[in-house]
Design an enzyme around this catalytic site. Structure first.
Site, mmCIF file in Angstrom:
data_model
loop_
_atom_site.group_PDB
_atom_site.id
_atom_site.type_symbol
_atom_site.label_atom_id
_atom_site.label_comp_id
_atom_site.label_asym_id
_atom_site.label_seq_id
_atom_site.Cartn_x
_atom_site.Cartn_y
_atom_site.Cartn_z
ATOM 1 N N HIS A 19 1.366 4.580 6.466
ATOM 2 C CA HIS A 19 0.484 5.536 5.587
ATOM 3 C C HIS A 19 0.695 6.963 5.229
ATOM 4 O O HIS A 19 1.213 7.715 6.588
ATOM 5 C CB HIS A 19 -0.639 5.066 4.575
ATOM 6 C CG HIS A 19 -1.437 3.882 4.820
ATOM 7 N ND1 HIS A 19 -1.131 2.894 5.045
ATOM 8 C CD2 HIS A 19 -0.582 3.253 3.601
ATOM 9 C CE1 HIS A 19 -1.187 1.646 5.224
ATOM 10 N NE2 HIS A 19 -1.278 1.572 4.038
ATOM 11 N N ASP A 75 -3.738 5.956 11.616
ATOM 12 C CA ASP A 75 -2.641 5.391 10.727
ATOM 13 C C ASP A 75 -1.307 6.035 10.579
ATOM 14 O O ASP A 75 -1.253 7.720 10.016
ATOM 15 C CB ASP A 75 -3.088 5.695 9.534
ATOM 16 C CG ASP A 75 -2.124 4.764 8.078
ATOM 17 O OD1 ASP A 75 -1.530 4.885 8.044
ATOM 18 O OD2 ASP A 75 -2.856 5.062 7.198
ATOM 19 N N SER A 127 0.574 -1.199 0.015
ATOM 20 C CA SER A 127 -0.144 -0.050 -0.137
ATOM 21 C C SER A 127 1.179 1.546 -0.576
ATOM 22 O O SER A 127 0.608 2.553 -0.104
ATOM 23 C CB SER A 127 -0.817 0.079 1.028
ATOM 24 O OG SER A 127 0.011 -0.533 2.486
#
Ligand SMILES: *[C@@H]1O[C@H](CO)[C@@H](O)[C@H](O)[C@H]1NC(C)=O
Ligand SMILES: *[C@@H]1O[C@H](CO)[C@@H](O)[C@H](O)[C@H]1NC(C)=O
Length: 362
Positions: free
Chosen positions: A335, A332, A108
């Site tokens: 990311h 998160d 990702s």
């Protein structure tokens, strides 16, 4: 003269053309300078695009839309210590890549960089037609008028995971599955790391195959190194460097432990609003970086490492935190918000792609 060109570089996107027409003054040839050592400087002319005008951006990266109130983190530019980076010129890159295919391969974080590049290019030619399709594990963003395909192959380990009678087997010595998809691509940007430490229900394999052995588990750093070596062997055996440019995206760091940036009370990136100043991250580099560099150093074919770890480590402020997927997936700090840090990774990629010695031949 040197100063004139230098300052115009910061202001005019046509600077790329100037770069090609003029001999480069000393200290300006970014191909010969370490573009990965530098500092983040405040620059109100950033970000490079308005994420609200990028309709295909995925929810997990749209921090502002998800309610992130502060914007300072979007107004930073990466400044190498020894030279300047050319400002990204999307139209120029589309022309340069006309008729070509570029593919990100990985997890990702590759998705993050792929989304960033498609936004950067789309914002340069907002009225130009594009299409977005998906075939199996490959997403294809086409700039139809340029014949440019910017693709993403989701492959979290690069090596194969195959379902067999005993269960799902992670094959450290095989890249057959992916390699079929990497053929006939002009620019390849690989990445793998974050999934190597997964255990428990989200670990997507049951056994590891290494050599002629099937085992239940092994040292994960050694497994990572073995898989990278397999990938490197494929590149060495299959890539013609006069036709294909190969990059490795580098290890993208996370921020879950404030002790590593001299803020022991911080348990994550959640309250972070500004980058670290200076060039050095107190917590040092993740161990995976050294493993990756050892593997790359033994390769026969040229692979450019986008050595983005150190510059990204300074950006404890630039993760989605609670403004990403949200809900139960929570906080998160792995990311990156878009617009944001992956735009800089792509600016570095651009810097290498436009160098004359890196021109792709037909
Ligand atoms: C974009 O696609 C549409 C529909 O296919 C077409 O009518 C239009 O002319 C295209 N625009 C450009 C600039 O090529
Ligand atoms: C955070 O980093 C410090 C310094 O390396 C280390 O001592 C500590 O164990 C780490 N904390 C966690 C929760 O991993």
């Amino acid at each position: 003269m040197g100063m004139l060109v230098q300052s115009s570089l910061l202001h005019f996107s046509s600077a790329v053309l100037i770069l090609l027409l003029l001999p480069m003054p000393n200290g300006m040839a970014s191909g010969e300078c370490d573009v990965f050592t530098g500092t983040w400087v405040h620059d109100q002319s950033y970000p490079l695009y308005d994420p609200a005008k990028c309709p295909f951006l995925q929810h997990e990266f749209t921090c502002q839309k998800n309610g992130r109130p502060d914007l300072i983190y979007t107004h930073y530019r990466w400044q190498p210590l020894a030279c300047n980076l050319p400002r990204f010129n999307g139209r120029f890159l589309l022309e340069r890549l006309r008729g070509k295919r570029i593919m990100f391969v990985g997890d990702s974080l590759s998705l993050n960089q792929w989304q960033s590049l498609t936004c950067m290019l789309h914002s340069a030619v907002p009225t130009s037609n594009y299409s977005l399709t998906r075939v199996g594990d490959v997403s294809i963003f086409s700039f139809t008028e340029y014949g440019v395909k910017v693709m993403l192959h989701r492959s979290v380990y690069l090596v194969d995971v195959v379902r067999e009678t005993i269960g799902r087997v992670l094959k450290l010595d095989s890249v057959e599955g992916g390699a079929k998809l990497w053929k006939n691509v002009d620019v390849l940007i690989f990445n793998t790391w974050h999934w190597w430490s997964r255990r428990g229900p989200t670990q997507p394999w049951d056994y590891i195959e290494v050599g002629h052995q099937i085992i239940k588990d092994m040292d994960r750093m050694k497994a990572f190194q073995r898989a990278l070596t397999t990938w490197a062997g494929w590149v060495d055996a299959n890539i013609d460097p006069t036709k294909v440019k190969v990059f490795f995206q580098g290890i993208s760091p996370s921020h879950y432990n404030g002790s590593l940036w001299n803020e022991p009370s911080a348990k994550s990136c959640m309250q972070e609003r500004t980058p670290l100043s200076g060039s050095r991250y107190p917590g040092g580099l993740p161990a995976a970086v050294a493993v990756l560099k050892v593997v790359l150093s033994k390769m026969k074919k040229p692979v450019t490492l986008l050595d983005i770890t150190a510059l990204s480590l300074l950006r404890k402020d630039a993760h989605p935190s609670i403004y990403g997927l949200g809900g139960s997936t929570g906080n998160d700090c792995s990311h990156w918000c878009l617009a944001g840090v992956p735009d800089t990774w792509n600016q570095l990629l651009y810097n290498f792609l436009i160098q004359r010695k890196n021109m792709i031949h037909n």
